[in-house]
Scaffold this active site. Structure first.
Site, mmCIF file in Angstrom:
data_model
loop_
_atom_site.group_PDB
_atom_site.id
_atom_site.type_symbol
_atom_site.label_atom_id
_atom_site.label_comp_id
_atom_site.label_asym_id
_atom_site.label_seq_id
_atom_site.Cartn_x
_atom_site.Cartn_y
_atom_site.Cartn_z
ATOM 1 N N ASN A 9 0.838 -1.204 0.000
ATOM 2 C CA ASN A 9 0.000 0.000 0.000
ATOM 3 C C ASN A 9 0.868 1.247 0.000
ATOM 4 O O ASN A 9 0.366 2.358 0.138
ATOM 5 C CB ASN A 9 -0.917 0.009 1.236
ATOM 6 C CG ASN A 9 -2.015 -1.034 1.114
ATOM 7 O OD1 ASN A 9 -2.708 -1.090 0.094
ATOM 8 N ND2 ASN A 9 -2.152 -1.877 2.130
ATOM 9 N N ALA A 11 2.846 3.976 -1.743
ATOM 10 C CA ALA A 11 2.862 4.591 -3.079
ATOM 11 C C ALA A 11 4.287 4.777 -3.603
ATOM 12 O O ALA A 11 4.528 4.668 -4.812
ATOM 13 C CB ALA A 11 2.132 5.930 -3.036
ATOM 14 N N ASP A 69 9.631 -7.421 2.013
ATOM 15 C CA ASP A 69 9.765 -7.130 3.435
ATOM 16 C C ASP A 69 11.202 -6.678 3.673
ATOM 17 O O ASP A 69 12.132 -7.242 3.098
ATOM 18 C CB ASP A 69 9.433 -8.355 4.294
ATOM 19 C CG ASP A 69 9.091 -7.958 5.726
ATOM 20 O OD1 ASP A 69 8.470 -6.890 5.918
ATOM 21 O OD2 ASP A 69 9.439 -8.697 6.657
ATOM 22 N N THR A 70 11.348 -5.635 4.481
ATOM 23 C CA THR A 70 12.664 -5.027 4.702
ATOM 24 C C THR A 70 12.988 -4.984 6.183
ATOM 25 O O THR A 70 12.108 -4.769 7.007
ATOM 26 C CB THR A 70 12.665 -3.585 4.131
ATOM 27 O OG1 THR A 70 12.465 -3.650 2.730
ATOM 28 C CG2 THR A 70 13.991 -2.881 4.409
ATOM 29 N N PHE A 150 12.201 7.967 4.323
ATOM 30 C CA PHE A 150 11.276 7.560 5.386
ATOM 31 C C PHE A 150 12.005 6.606 6.340
ATOM 32 O O PHE A 150 13.177 6.285 6.138
ATOM 33 C CB PHE A 150 10.030 6.879 4.786
ATOM 34 C CG PHE A 150 10.309 5.549 4.148
ATOM 35 C CD1 PHE A 150 10.901 5.464 2.905
ATOM 36 C CD2 PHE A 150 10.009 4.360 4.808
ATOM 37 C CE1 PHE A 150 11.184 4.232 2.323
ATOM 38 C CE2 PHE A 150 10.273 3.115 4.228
ATOM 39 C CZ PHE A 150 10.867 3.057 2.979
ATOM 40 N N TYR A 152 14.168 4.727 8.823
ATOM 41 C CA TYR A 152 15.467 4.967 9.446
ATOM 42 C C TYR A 152 16.412 5.762 8.541
ATOM 43 O O TYR A 152 17.605 5.874 8.856
ATOM 44 C CB TYR A 152 16.124 3.623 9.802
ATOM 45 C CG TYR A 152 15.366 2.799 10.822
ATOM 46 C CD1 TYR A 152 15.627 2.916 12.185
ATOM 47 C CD2 TYR A 152 14.382 1.884 10.423
ATOM 48 C CE1 TYR A 152 14.942 2.147 13.116
ATOM 49 C CE2 TYR A 152 13.689 1.112 11.345
ATOM 50 C CZ TYR A 152 13.975 1.248 12.690
ATOM 51 O OH TYR A 152 13.293 0.476 13.610
ATOM 52 N N ASP A 153 15.945 6.289 7.425
ATOM 53 C CA ASP A 153 16.819 6.989 6.470
ATOM 54 C C ASP A 153 17.713 8.064 7.102
ATOM 55 O O ASP A 153 18.891 8.159 6.744
ATOM 56 C CB ASP A 153 15.988 7.610 5.338
ATOM 57 C CG ASP A 153 15.667 6.607 4.251
ATOM 58 O OD1 ASP A 153 16.238 5.493 4.276
ATOM 59 O OD2 ASP A 153 14.843 6.921 3.374
ATOM 60 N N HIS A 178 19.034 -1.164 -0.890
ATOM 61 C CA HIS A 178 18.572 -2.543 -0.740
ATOM 62 C C HIS A 178 17.351 -2.831 -1.624
ATOM 63 O O HIS A 178 17.319 -3.798 -2.348
ATOM 64 C CB HIS A 178 18.215 -2.763 0.734
ATOM 65 C CG HIS A 178 17.454 -1.619 1.345
ATOM 66 N ND1 HIS A 178 18.007 -0.368 1.482
ATOM 67 C CD2 HIS A 178 16.176 -1.496 1.782
ATOM 68 C CE1 HIS A 178 17.117 0.444 2.008
ATOM 69 N NE2 HIS A 178 15.990 -0.199 2.187
ATOM 70 N N ARG A 179 16.344 -1.939 -1.579
ATOM 71 C CA ARG A 179 15.122 -2.217 -2.329
ATOM 72 C C ARG A 179 15.356 -2.047 -3.831
ATOM 73 O O ARG A 179 14.838 -2.806 -4.643
ATOM 74 C CB ARG A 179 13.960 -1.341 -1.856
ATOM 75 C CG ARG A 179 12.605 -1.922 -2.224
ATOM 76 C CD ARG A 179 11.450 -1.268 -1.498
ATOM 77 N NE ARG A 179 11.807 -0.002 -0.961
ATOM 78 C CZ ARG A 179 12.097 0.211 0.333
ATOM 79 N NH1 ARG A 179 12.005 -0.751 1.205
ATOM 80 N NH2 ARG A 179 12.464 1.411 0.735
HETATM 81 P P1 IMP Z 1 8.840 -2.603 5.140
HETATM 82 O O1 IMP Z 1 9.124 -4.033 5.058
HETATM 83 O O2 IMP Z 1 9.223 -1.887 3.883
HETATM 84 O O3 IMP Z 1 7.472 -2.298 5.626
HETATM 85 O O4 IMP Z 1 9.829 -1.985 6.201
HETATM 86 C C1 IMP Z 1 9.867 -2.278 7.567
HETATM 87 C C2 IMP Z 1 10.437 -1.089 8.313
HETATM 88 O O5 IMP Z 1 11.819 -0.931 7.932
HETATM 89 C C3 IMP Z 1 9.749 0.217 7.940
HETATM 90 O O6 IMP Z 1 8.738 0.539 8.835
HETATM 91 C C4 IMP Z 1 10.862 1.219 8.022
HETATM 92 O O7 IMP Z 1 10.928 1.724 9.338
HETATM 93 C C5 IMP Z 1 12.104 0.432 7.726
HETATM 94 N N1 IMP Z 1 12.526 0.640 6.337
HETATM 95 C C6 IMP Z 1 12.223 -0.126 5.254
HETATM 96 N N2 IMP Z 1 12.810 0.345 4.155
HETATM 97 C C7 IMP Z 1 13.502 1.436 4.554
HETATM 98 C C8 IMP Z 1 14.310 2.357 3.849
HETATM 99 O O8 IMP Z 1 14.519 2.291 2.635
HETATM 100 N N3 IMP Z 1 14.846 3.345 4.587
HETATM 101 C C9 IMP Z 1 14.642 3.473 5.931
HETATM 102 N N4 IMP Z 1 13.893 2.659 6.629
HETATM 103 C C10 IMP Z 1 13.322 1.635 5.945
#
Ligand code: IMP
Length: 193
Positions: A9, A11, A69-70, A150, A152-153, A178-179
Site C-alpha cells: 500500500n 505509493a 519485506d525489509t 522515510f 530509518y533513512d 537494498h530495495r
Molecule cells: P517494510 O518491510 O518496507 O514495511 O519496512 C519495515 C520497516 O523498515 C519500515 O517501517 C521502516 O521503518 C524500515 N525501512 C524499510 N525500508 C527502509 C528504507 O529504505 N529506509 C529506511 N527505513 C526503511
C-alpha cells in the site's frame, strides 16, 4: 504485456517498482484488484513475511504477484531490529521517530555501528514461487540528518557515502539501496521467465 500485482500500500514503493519494471510487465496495485485486506506479516523472518504476503494475494485473488519485506540489521545489537524494524519501539507501531530514538539510545555505548538494510522480495508467477534479495551496507550515524525518505533513512549512512539516505534524492537512494537492488533482481528474474 503481462501484469503482476505488487502487494503493497506504499505509493513510493509502487512508483519505484513501476519505474524499474517499465516495458517488461505492468505493475498493478492492491487497489487495482480491489484488495483492501489487512495482510498479515507475522513470520519470524523477512523471507517468511514476504512469502506470506505474496501467497495471501495469489491464493485469494488468483493473480501473479510479488511482495517485499525489509529489515535493518545492526551488528552490535545482534541483528536487531531486523524483522521487527517497523515495530522496534514498544507500543510505537510504525512511529519512525520513536524507532530511531530507541536505536540511537541502544547504540550510545557501542563502538561498532555497522548495519545493513536487507529487502527480500517474494514473487509468484504461474504458481511458481521464488525469492530475490537486495542489501545495502552502511553505518548508523550518531544523530539524525536529512529530511527526505522515510523510516530509518536519517540515521543510515551507506558505505562509501558521506551523507545519510535522508540527505539524498530518491534517484540517488534507489541507485544504491537494498530495495533498488531487490527490484532490479526481480526484473532479471521476470525477464528470464
Ligand atoms: P517494510 O518491510 O518496507 O514495511 O519496512 C519495515 C520497516 O523498515 C519500515 O517501517 C521502516 O521503518 C524500515 N525501512 C524499510 N525500508 C527502509 C528504507 O529504505 N529506509 C529506511 N527505513 C526503511
Amino acid at each position: 504485456m503481462k501484469s503482476i500485482v505488487f502487494a503493497t500500500n506504499n505509493a513510493h514503493k509502487l512508483a519505484e517498482a513501476r519505474a524499474i519494471l517499465a516495458g517488461m510487465v505492468e505493475v498493478k496495485s492492491l487497489a487495482d484488484i480491489d484488495c483492501h485486506d489487512d495482510i498479515p506479516e507475522t513470520a519470524p523472518t523477512l523471507e517468511g513475511n514476504a512469502l506470506m504476503k505474496a501467497r495471501w494475494i495469489n491464493e485469494r485473488y488468483g493473480v501473479d504477484c510479488f511482495a517485499d519485506d525489509t529489515g535493518l540489521e545492526v551488528d552490535s545489537l545482534g541483528g536487531a531490529p531486523g524483522v521487527r524494524s517497523a515495530r522496534y519501539a514498544p507500543g510505537a507501531g510504525h512511529d519512525s521517530a520513536a524507532n530511531m530514538k530507541l536505536l540511537l539510545e541502544n547504540l550510545l555505548d557501542k563502538k561498532d555501528r555497522n548495519a545493513r538494510f536487507i529487502t527480500v522480495v517474494a514473487v509468484i508467477t504461474d504458481g511458481v514461487e521464488a525469492t530475490v534479495e537486495g542489501k545495502c551496507e552502511g553505518i548508523i550515524t550518531k544523530e539524525p540528518s536529512g529530511m527526505s525518505g522515510f523510516g530509518y533513512d536519517p540515521v543510515f549512512q551507506p558505505e562509501g557515502e558521506s551523507r545519510t539516505f535522508a540527505e539524498m534524492s530518491e534517484a540517488e537512494k534507489n541507485a544504491i539501496s537494498h530495495r533498488g537492488e531487490a527490484m532490479r533482481r526481480l526484473a532479471e528474474y521476470l525477464d528470464r521467465m
